[in-house]
Design a protein around this motif. Structure first.
Motif, PDB file in Angstrom:
ATOM      1  N   GLY A 116       6.119  -6.234 -28.649  1.00  0.00           N
ATOM      2  CA  GLY A 116       6.145  -6.935 -27.377  1.00  0.00           C
ATOM      3  C   GLY A 116       4.744  -7.266 -26.897  1.00  0.00           C
ATOM      4  N   GLY A 117       4.587  -8.441 -26.292  1.00  0.00           N
ATOM      5  CA  GLY A 117       3.276  -8.866 -25.816  1.00  0.00           C
ATOM      6  C   GLY A 117       2.465  -9.628 -26.837  1.00  0.00           C
ATOM      7  N   ALA A 118       3.022  -9.866 -28.028  1.00  0.00           N
ATOM      8  CA  ALA A 118       2.293 -10.567 -29.087  1.00  0.00           C
ATOM      9  C   ALA A 118       1.943 -11.992 -28.665  1.00  0.00           C
ATOM     10  N   LEU A 119       0.882 -12.515 -29.271  1.00  0.00           N
ATOM     11  CA  LEU A 119       0.476 -13.892 -28.991  1.00  0.00           C
ATOM     12  C   LEU A 119       1.491 -14.895 -29.517  1.00  0.00           C
ATOM     13  N   ASP A 120       1.994 -14.646 -30.726  1.00  0.00           N
ATOM     14  CA  ASP A 120       2.952 -15.551 -31.345  1.00  0.00           C
ATOM     15  C   ASP A 120       3.737 -14.778 -32.396  1.00  0.00           C
ATOM     16  N   SER A 121       4.679 -15.455 -33.032  1.00  0.00           N
ATOM     17  CA  SER A 121       5.481 -14.818 -34.074  1.00  0.00           C
ATOM     18  C   SER A 121       5.197 -15.415 -35.449  1.00  0.00           C
ATOM     19  N   ASN A 122       4.078 -16.097 -35.587  1.00  0.00           N
ATOM     20  CA  ASN A 122       3.721 -16.743 -36.848  1.00  0.00           C
ATOM     21  C   ASN A 122       3.074 -15.723 -37.780  1.00  0.00           C
ATOM     22  N   GLU A 123       3.887 -14.817 -38.322  1.00  0.00           N
ATOM     23  CA  GLU A 123       3.353 -13.673 -39.049  1.00  0.00           C
ATOM     24  C   GLU A 123       2.604 -14.038 -40.328  1.00  0.00           C
ATOM     25  N   GLY A 124       2.868 -15.201 -40.879  1.00  0.00           N
ATOM     26  CA  GLY A 124       2.206 -15.580 -42.114  1.00  0.00           C
ATOM     27  C   GLY A 124       0.786 -16.073 -41.937  1.00  0.00           C
ATOM     28  N   ALA A 125       0.348 -16.266 -40.693  1.00  0.00           N
ATOM     29  CA  ALA A 125      -0.974 -16.832 -40.426  1.00  0.00           C
ATOM     30  C   ALA A 125      -1.971 -15.744 -40.037  1.00  0.00           C
ATOM     31  N   PRO A 126      -3.272 -15.984 -40.271  1.00  0.00           N
ATOM     32  CA  PRO A 126      -4.287 -15.072 -39.726  1.00  0.00           C
ATOM     33  C   PRO A 126      -4.202 -15.057 -38.204  1.00  0.00           C
ATOM     34  N   GLY A 127      -4.782 -14.039 -37.591  1.00  0.00           N
ATOM     35  CA  GLY A 127      -4.757 -13.950 -36.136  1.00  0.00           C
ATOM     36  C   GLY A 127      -5.952 -13.172 -35.618  1.00  0.00           C
ATOM     37  N   PRO A 128      -6.182 -13.198 -34.311  1.00  0.00           N
ATOM     38  CA  PRO A 128      -7.349 -12.546 -33.723  1.00  0.00           C
ATOM     39  C   PRO A 128      -7.106 -11.064 -33.448  1.00  0.00           C
ATOM     40  N   ILE A 129      -8.149 -10.395 -33.033  1.00  0.00           N
ATOM     41  CA  ILE A 129      -8.031  -9.071 -32.425  1.00  0.00           C
ATOM     42  C   ILE A 129      -7.874  -9.305 -30.927  1.00  0.00           C
ATOM     43  N   MET A 130      -6.898  -8.659 -30.319  1.00  0.00           N
ATOM     44  CA  MET A 130      -6.661  -8.830 -28.887  1.00  0.00           C
ATOM     45  C   MET A 130      -6.687  -7.474 -28.196  1.00  0.00           C
ATOM     46  N   LEU A 131      -7.423  -7.400 -27.088  1.00  0.00           N
ATOM     47  CA  LEU A 131      -7.518  -6.189 -26.277  1.00  0.00           C
ATOM     48  C   LEU A 131      -6.679  -6.388 -25.023  1.00  0.00           C
ATOM     49  N   GLN A 132      -5.737  -5.480 -24.799  1.00  0.00           N
ATOM     50  CA  GLN A 132      -4.841  -5.600 -23.649  1.00  0.00           C
ATOM     51  C   GLN A 132      -5.606  -5.307 -22.364  1.00  0.00           C
ATOM     52  N   GLY A 133      -5.447  -6.196 -21.378  1.00  0.00           N
ATOM     53  CA  GLY A 133      -6.245  -6.055 -20.173  1.00  0.00           C
ATOM     54  C   GLY A 133      -5.475  -5.814 -18.899  1.00  0.00           C
ATOM     55  N   ASP A 134      -4.138  -5.902 -18.943  1.00  0.00           N
ATOM     56  CA  ASP A 134      -3.375  -5.895 -17.694  1.00  0.00           C
ATOM     57  C   ASP A 134      -2.746  -4.550 -17.359  1.00  0.00           C
ATOM     58  N   HIS A 135      -3.045  -3.498 -18.142  1.00  0.00           N
ATOM     59  CA  HIS A 135      -2.376  -2.216 -17.910  1.00  0.00           C
ATOM     60  C   HIS A 135      -3.257  -1.182 -17.214  1.00  0.00           C
ATOM     61  N   GLY A 136      -4.465  -0.960 -17.737  1.00  0.00           N
ATOM     62  CA  GLY A 136      -5.285   0.097 -17.159  1.00  0.00           C
ATOM     63  C   GLY A 136      -6.742  -0.049 -17.541  1.00  0.00           C
ATOM     64  N   LYS A 137      -7.576   0.806 -16.960  1.00  0.00           N
ATOM     65  CA  LYS A 137      -9.014   0.744 -17.193  1.00  0.00           C
ATOM     66  C   LYS A 137      -9.355   1.336 -18.551  1.00  0.00           C
ATOM     67  N   ILE A 138     -10.190   0.604 -19.299  1.00  0.00           N
ATOM     68  CA  ILE A 138     -10.609   1.044 -20.622  1.00  0.00           C
ATOM     69  C   ILE A 138     -11.987   0.468 -20.913  1.00  0.00           C
ATOM     70  N   SER A 139     -12.755   1.171 -21.761  1.00  0.00           N
ATOM     71  CA  SER A 139     -14.091   0.723 -22.152  1.00  0.00           C
ATOM     72  C   SER A 139     -14.207   0.741 -23.670  1.00  0.00           C
ATOM     73  N   PHE A 140     -15.023  -0.181 -24.205  1.00  0.00           N
ATOM     74  CA  PHE A 140     -15.297  -0.247 -25.638  1.00  0.00           C
ATOM     75  C   PHE A 140     -16.809  -0.351 -25.824  1.00  0.00           C
ATOM     76  N   ARG A 141     -17.336   0.306 -26.868  1.00  0.00           N
ATOM     77  CA  ARG A 141     -18.778   0.197 -27.097  1.00  0.00           C
ATOM     78  C   ARG A 141     -19.125  -0.235 -28.519  1.00  0.00           C
ATOM     79  N   SER A 142     -18.178  -0.217 -29.421  1.00  0.00           N
ATOM     80  CA  SER A 142     -18.414  -0.702 -30.779  1.00  0.00           C
ATOM     81  C   SER A 142     -17.110  -1.260 -31.320  1.00  0.00           C
ATOM     82  N   ILE A 143     -17.161  -2.513 -31.795  1.00  0.00           N
ATOM     83  CA  ILE A 143     -15.988  -3.149 -32.395  1.00  0.00           C
ATOM     84  C   ILE A 143     -16.479  -3.885 -33.634  1.00  0.00           C
ATOM     85  N   VAL A 144     -16.187  -3.329 -34.801  1.00  0.00           N
ATOM     86  CA  VAL A 144     -16.691  -3.873 -36.060  1.00  0.00           C
ATOM     87  C   VAL A 144     -15.516  -4.126 -36.997  1.00  0.00           C
TER      88      VAL A 144
END
Length: 319
Positions: free
Chosen positions: A286-314
């Motif tokens: 649930g909440g997926a961008l699309d259902s086109n499973e055969g295609a490449p896709g981005p990394i998505m960070l959920q923003g509408d639920h709660g406070k979170i911090s990131f310091r390294s994303i590789v």
């Protein structure tokens, strides 16, 4: 001899009647086979936008069964389902939808595609289509490219809001990517197929978020130290795959995910301990961008639920 022949004929007729009774409500056995399997759904919303869903149809003894993922929430069992004369009809209880009765879907099989309708909460008719979900068989020994720093520690270069007109609670503070909800989800401009992802995060007390792989499969992030492993708990593929253990740290401490996704096969390590080991992801969450499973896709960070911090994303993509 006459008695034996008569008895054999009786058995043949009786067996045929049993088969007809078993599949009489579902159409013939061969026709039912046409709808078995996993389906990637796209629904045309009333406002003209589109959103994804997912359906799996299986055979349970002499009846059809199914699972469904809606626009939001987790996968849930279908309440009733039948396929007859080329028409698929199924219903399921509401989860987060703002409706007072079961959700109902109808569709016709057109070639190898489903085309149908359902009702919006306001009673308007919505059209939907479905195609068969791809197998996504990845390489057992992929060759890895060079690591890519998705977050530069200075600004949001390389990222964009899921909804450009939505609230933006994302900012960079002292080299840390911080989300102050409620905010629109944040997605990478680049898209990826198979990859290894290293991500460091700190989740606030009683907060939760999510990391969507290819924008379709949510790894749950929450303040979940000390809880029993659950598919909707930290490190789980939301509603689908439960971790084998929970090595989560307390809220506001820095933690790490190391995630490998090859085709549908997923491995997740939380704070250095493997909690999902080469397990297949059945479908989108649930909440997926699309259902086109055969295609490449981005990394998505959920923003509408709660406070979170990131310091390294590789991310290290497969070649």
């Amino acid at each position: 001899m006459v008695q034996r022949v008569t008895f054999a004929i009786f058995l043949t007729i009786t067996s045929g009647l049993v088969l007809v009774a078993a599949y009489g409500n579902q159409g013939s056995n061969s026709s039912v086979d046409k709808v078995l399997g996993r389906w990637d759904i796209t629904v045309q919303a009333a406002d003209g936008t589109r959103y994804p869903s997912w359906l799996e149809v299986t055979r349970d003894s002499d009846k059809l069964a199914g699972r469904f993922v809606g626009r939001v929430g987790s996968q849930r069992p279908v309440k009733s389902i039948e396929f007859k004369d080329g028409q698929l009809i199924f219903s399921l209880p509401v989860q987060y939808e703002r409706q007072n009765s079961d959700l109902k879907f109808e569709a016709r099989l057109v070639g190898d595609r489903l085309e149908g309708t359902t009702l919006a909460p306001d009673g308007k008719t919505l059209r939907w289509t479905a195609v068969r979900a791809p197998a996504l068989a990845g390489s057992s020994r992929p060759k890895w490219g060079q690591p890519i720093q998705l977050f530069n520690g200075r600004d949001l270069s390389g990222w964009k809001l899921r909804n450009p007109n939505g609230p933006n609670g994302w900012s960079v503070v002292d080299g840390v990517l911080v989300n102050t909800p409620r905010s629109t989800d944040l997605i990478t401009e680049q898209e990826f197929k198979d990859f290894k992802l290293h991500i460091e995060f700190s989740i606030a007390e009683k907060s939760n978020s999510g990391i969507y792989l290819r924008g379709r499969y949510e790894i749950q992030v929450e303040d979940g130290a000390g809880r029993e492993p659950d598919s909707r708990g930290i490190g789980g593929v939301y509603g689908f795959i439960a971790p084998t253990s929970n090595p989560a740290k307390k809220a506001n401490e820095w933690q790490t995910f190391d995630i490998t996704l090859i085709g549908r096969r997923l491995t997740v390590a939380l704070n250095g301990k493997t909690i999902i080991d080469n397990v297949e992801i059945d479908g989108i969450t649930g909440g997926a961008l699309d259902s086109n499973e055969g295609a490449p896709g981005p990394i998505m960070l959920q923003g509408d639920h709660g406070k979170i911090s990131f310091r390294s994303i590789v991310i290290t993509p497969a070649l």
